[in-house]
Motif scaffolding. Sequence first.
Motif, PDB file in Angstrom:
ATOM      1  N   TYR A 180      -2.998  -5.571  -7.405  1.00  0.00           N
ATOM      2  CA  TYR A 180      -3.930  -5.405  -6.463  1.00  0.00           C
ATOM      3  C   TYR A 180      -5.472  -4.768  -6.962  1.00  0.00           C
ATOM      4  N   GLY A 234      -8.992  -3.634   0.220  1.00  0.00           N
ATOM      5  CA  GLY A 234      -8.725  -3.905  -1.322  1.00  0.00           C
ATOM      6  C   GLY A 234      -9.136  -2.899  -2.021  1.00  0.00           C
ATOM      7  N   HIS A 252     -10.049  -8.642  -5.520  1.00  0.00           N
ATOM      8  CA  HIS A 252      -9.398  -7.414  -4.930  1.00  0.00           C
ATOM      9  C   HIS A 252     -10.258  -6.955  -3.598  1.00  0.00           C
ATOM     10  N   THR A 255     -10.380  -8.290  -0.642  1.00  0.00           N
ATOM     11  CA  THR A 255      -9.497  -8.523   0.674  1.00  0.00           C
ATOM     12  C   THR A 255      -8.172  -8.465   0.421  1.00  0.00           C
ATOM     13  N   ASP A 256      -7.698  -8.236  -0.757  1.00  0.00           N
ATOM     14  CA  ASP A 256      -6.233  -8.965  -1.090  1.00  0.00           C
ATOM     15  C   ASP A 256      -5.211  -7.915  -0.390  1.00  0.00           C
ATOM     16  N   GLN A 257      -5.625  -6.647   0.203  1.00  0.00           N
ATOM     17  CA  GLN A 257      -4.485  -5.853   0.657  1.00  0.00           C
ATOM     18  C   GLN A 257      -4.510  -6.156   2.616  1.00  0.00           C
TER      19      GLN A 257
END
Length: 747
Positions: free
Chosen positions: A50, A700, A710, A712-714
């Motif tokens: 992440y 992210g 990273h 928007t990946d969370q």
Amino acid sequence: MKWLKRGGLALAAIIVLAFVVLATWEPFFARETVAPPERVYTAEIVRDEYGVPHILGKTDADVAFGVAVAHAQDDFATLQDVVAMAKGRYGAIAGEDGAQFDYIYHLLDARGTAEREYPKLPEDTRALFEAYASGLNQFAEANPDEVKLGNLFPVNGEDVAAGFALRQPFFFGLGNVIEPLVSGKPLRREFGPDIPGFPREVSPTMPASAPGEEAEPEDVARRARPVLPLGEDAGLLGSNAFAVAPEKSGGPTTLISNSHQPLRGGVAWYEFSVESEEGWHFTGANFPGSPFPFLGHNEHLGWTNTVNRPDMVDVYELVLNEDATAYRLDGEWRDLETEWVTLPVRMGPVVLPIRRAVHRSVHGPVIMREGADGAQEAFAIRYGGIGRIDQLDVYYRLNKATTLAEWQEQLARMAIPSTNFIYADERGNIAYVYNAAIPDRPEDVRANWRGVLPGDRSDLIWDGAVDYSEIPKLVNPDSGWIYNANNEPFTAAGEGSDLSPEDFSPVLGIERKQTNRSRRAYKLLSEAELLDRAALERIKYDMTYERANYVAVLWDSLERLEAEGELAQARDLLLGWDFTADNEGAADALALLMIRDWMSAEYQNKAEWPDTGEKLAEHVAHLKEHFGRIDPPMSELLRLRQGDADLPLDGGSDTLKASTTWEVDADGRLSLVHGDSFIQWAEWPADGGKVRSRSIQPFGAATTRPDSPHHTDQMELYAAKRLKPVHFWREDVLAHAKSRQTVTNAP
């Protein structure tokens, strides 16, 4: 005619020259910073799947250098804003809004405090800050095209310290005092607003509330710049925190950090881990401009924070002489200290130099204004932690503490001006400290400390903070659990385990209030026989409102409201609501909009409640315009938006699963700007095994880097109320490493 032509050319030349000067003067006028002492730093930045950085180094200073570089790689834009604020130059970036903070920078003497106190810090702490500054300088030098403002770099440790001196007082509400004094509004400093219908009954276990922390102005804009809480913005800060002992969890000692901060900007969390060969090994999060995490855990212990609001600020009205150049103290006249400062204020392509006078007395900063009769008025302010920055050393020592005794020893220095601390450790200890450097006011002097004090009496000018023994704290309560949700310290561990307000001096000014989150947490924790992971997840993500306090006031007014047609339908829809903001009820969207207004009125101590009919009509019109109906699914209204990602959300402004404030986008959707932010869930196994933790961020690691994977990946995990693993241990870090990079300032 020739002389007219020549005059016109001369005027044009003067205009061009003035434009050039206004477009270029500020970087040359800015205070020069001496670069940190020459020293070579080397760190390794290991990023997981992440993009969360784990920074490794031989020394703590090497790691601090790496922290700055890693954070700059992810969010250099915000770091620069924070640096500009720490130099009194934010107006050159953000215009009038930034100039407000530059004025306060001078008013609070942030630079003078840093100049006086930074050299007194221990050598190893100063080494940490010089290394961090060197990391920022290294990144700026390597990426000149990203630098926003000329002559902003280099920075040094003193600059970073000045940023701490400026920002910390706003966490306990200094902005709520400065803003009305400057604008001429009345101070709203009482524990509870004088509003008809405001509940003041106090039950044995759950006292009625008074205003809390999280309201924000209606027109909040999504910002990629720092937010210092000023005036009504001072209500931005909230949080939930939980600690559970092994006997109550049926397994591990558990610490849940659930901060409610703006999702972007200078007080948004940045997650990272640090590990050095000198024993600094910690994972958690900081705000931009810090070399160490402010909360999280190491191998042995951890803590989290929530905002508290003791009475930390005293206001003194000065008696001025005729020309307002001196004030009276104990029957003698003293000169009012006056300094003229230049505030840079960007207006389009030019930066205007605005001159302002800054005043001080022996009490502290002084705000001058014109009274109703046209005469000059002067109000001095004095606040807890004034003139101190040794919190920089305390946070560093807390990061490296290994036992409850060591941890409390640092808090007992009373250097961190405010915020509750919730603690847990590997030995099964849990604790709560109502941390606040509350002014050591003389108890044998009659004075209304909550009002405006006479400024001509030196016996009302206190010095330093109360002793650590005087503030509320709980260690290992019989209930086996502790929580805080921005409520008073007297509801923290359940009936039979709670502290009594009678045991603490009223001069301390400890707040007496509850939030809806507090009411729900207290109820759910008290009812649970076992607080295992499943039970704690249900509590942490609870989305129910109690019909109490401002919620009761609103629904009582709806029951009395006379309405016709669509407004009557909307009223009846709300009266049938189940008080749960879970996206399942037809009234959820309308209730979300209405509750925010009443929560804001209470939390900001407003003099009266909103008009129910007007607000209902306003929100019905909004829903009709953008959705064609008064009962759209709340998930269509409330969104988590970043880049191209656009996800549905649930939770309310004051529910344990918090969606606190939002920006209204052009399509009528509410884009979240403040609520559940960094969440970390740590567990120390009862069998003595290694600590494990999970976490999540709203977007992210690379918040302001749209091209990063990273960015928007969370978001999907966050919206689904799921957590990701924290890779704390070296073997886990390396096993999940997606990139490894050595960074150094070596030539």
